[in-house]
Write an enzyme that holds these catalytic residues in place. Structure first.
Site, PDB file in Angstrom:
ATOM      1  N   CYS A   1       3.218 -12.011   3.300  1.00 36.00           N
ATOM      2  CA  CYS A   1       2.781 -10.812   4.013  1.00 36.00           C
ATOM      3  C   CYS A   1       1.294 -10.878   4.338  1.00 36.00           C
ATOM      4  CB  CYS A   1       3.089  -9.575   3.169  1.00 36.00           C
ATOM      5  SG  CYS A   1       2.671  -8.017   3.976  1.00 36.00           S
TER       6      CYS A   1
ATOM      7  N   GLY B   1      -8.799  -3.891   0.893  1.00 30.69           N
ATOM      8  CA  GLY B   1      -9.068  -3.431  -0.468  1.00 30.69           C
ATOM      9  C   GLY B   1      -8.676  -4.441  -1.527  1.00 30.69           C
TER      10      GLY B   1
ATOM     11  N   CYS C   1       7.144  -3.955  -2.171  1.00 28.01           N
ATOM     12  CA  CYS C   1       7.174  -2.698  -1.411  1.00 28.01           C
ATOM     13  C   CYS C   1       8.520  -2.398  -0.765  1.00 28.01           C
ATOM     14  CB  CYS C   1       6.065  -2.687  -0.357  1.00 28.01           C
ATOM     15  SG  CYS C   1       6.274  -3.924   0.948  1.00 28.01           S
TER      16      CYS C   1
END
Length: 280
Positions: free
Chosen positions: A26, A50, A123
């Site tokens: 990803c 982040g 996820c």
């Protein structure tokens, strides 16, 4: 992009008896390739993420990622295959902070996610049932097969090879009277090989699909620290290329649960040298 490069890859690897790393795929193909391309199209010079890591420019002119201030949350392992172009156009500002410091900053400026729990799952599989996801999203999955020992002795039935990963001990559903681990998965014969903890250890591995970051290519032998999975603490090893796209990694101390399909990431002085995919 996400469907093809992450989900389909994830299913394909498990069905081939390997252990995929969807977060790395990803990062490379969605978060960077697709997002950065779109960002440049609309006039951006950089993207900022982040991730707990630092982008550094080395004396040889190349870019790499360096371990963050917070060792426990460091994410450099999942970033080893970013390209030079991608790194040159990326900022990773939180790499200089501990996670608690970032939470405090977020709380002080009123961000709702300041105290959001750390994510533990993939996820697209929030219930963590990888096998159920593969079964529900694949036309035909491998059926039951034999659990065998390394000498070929059949000791039971497994539920399908995509339920297992090399190094796995829990959830095997078989009692041997002593601890056993998955030491090999054989998709061609639909067999899962079990063995003792000692059989689960190896003194070397072979890595392909190589991608180097702090150097253009590897020449000669090099002493490194290597991580063989995300939560691995890292261990000393000697690496050398044996073919154009094959590297031998000899561990100074035998390692357990070296799973084909997972990433192997090599470090020199906390900076990512490069990495690849564990072949065997």
């Amino acid at each position: 992009d996400f469907q093809e490069n992450v989900i389909e890859y994830f299913k394909r690897e498990y069905l081939a008896g390997r252990t995929p790393n969807p977060c790395i795929a990803c990062n490379r193909y969605v978060k960077w390739e697709s997002l950065l391309r779109r960002s440049v199209e609309i006039g951006a010079d950089f993207i900022a993420t982040g991730h707990y890591a630092k982008v550094v420019k080395l004396s040889n002119g190349r870019f790499s990622v360096k371990k963050s201030k917070t060792t426990a949350k460091d994410q450099t392992y999942a970033l080893y295959n970013l390209t030079q172009y991608q790194l040159e156009h990326t900022k990773m500002p939180v790499g200089d902070y501990e996670k608690d410091e970032i939470r405090s900053i977020a709380e002080n400026i009123g961000l709702r996610v300041a105290n959001k729990p750390d994510s533990q799952e993939i996820c697209f599989i929030p219930d963590n049932d990888y096998a159920g996801f593969i079964r529900g999203n694949t036309e035909k999955v491998p059926g039951e097969g034999n659990f065998i020992l390394s000498d070929g002795t059949i000791v039971g039935k497994h539920k399908g090879i995509y339920h297992y990963t090399v190094g796995q001990r829990k959830g095997l559903g078989i009692a041997m009277g002593y601890p056993v681990f998955v030491i090999q998965i054989r998709p061609e014969s639909n067999e899962v090989v079990l063995g003792t903890e000692n059989e689960c250890k190896t003194d070397r591995m072979y890595v392909n699909q190589l991608h180097f970051m702090s150097v253009e290519d590897l020449t000669g032998e090099q002493e490194v620290q290597v991580k063989i999975r995300y939560n691995h603490k890292g261990t000393a090893a000697t690496i050398r290329k044996t073919e154009a796209d094959l590297l031998e990694c000899v561990f100074h101390t035998p390692q357990k649960a070296v799973a084909p399909g997972q990433a192997a990431v090599f470090y020199a002085d906390d900076i990512v040298l490069g990495g690849g995919t564990i072949r065997s």
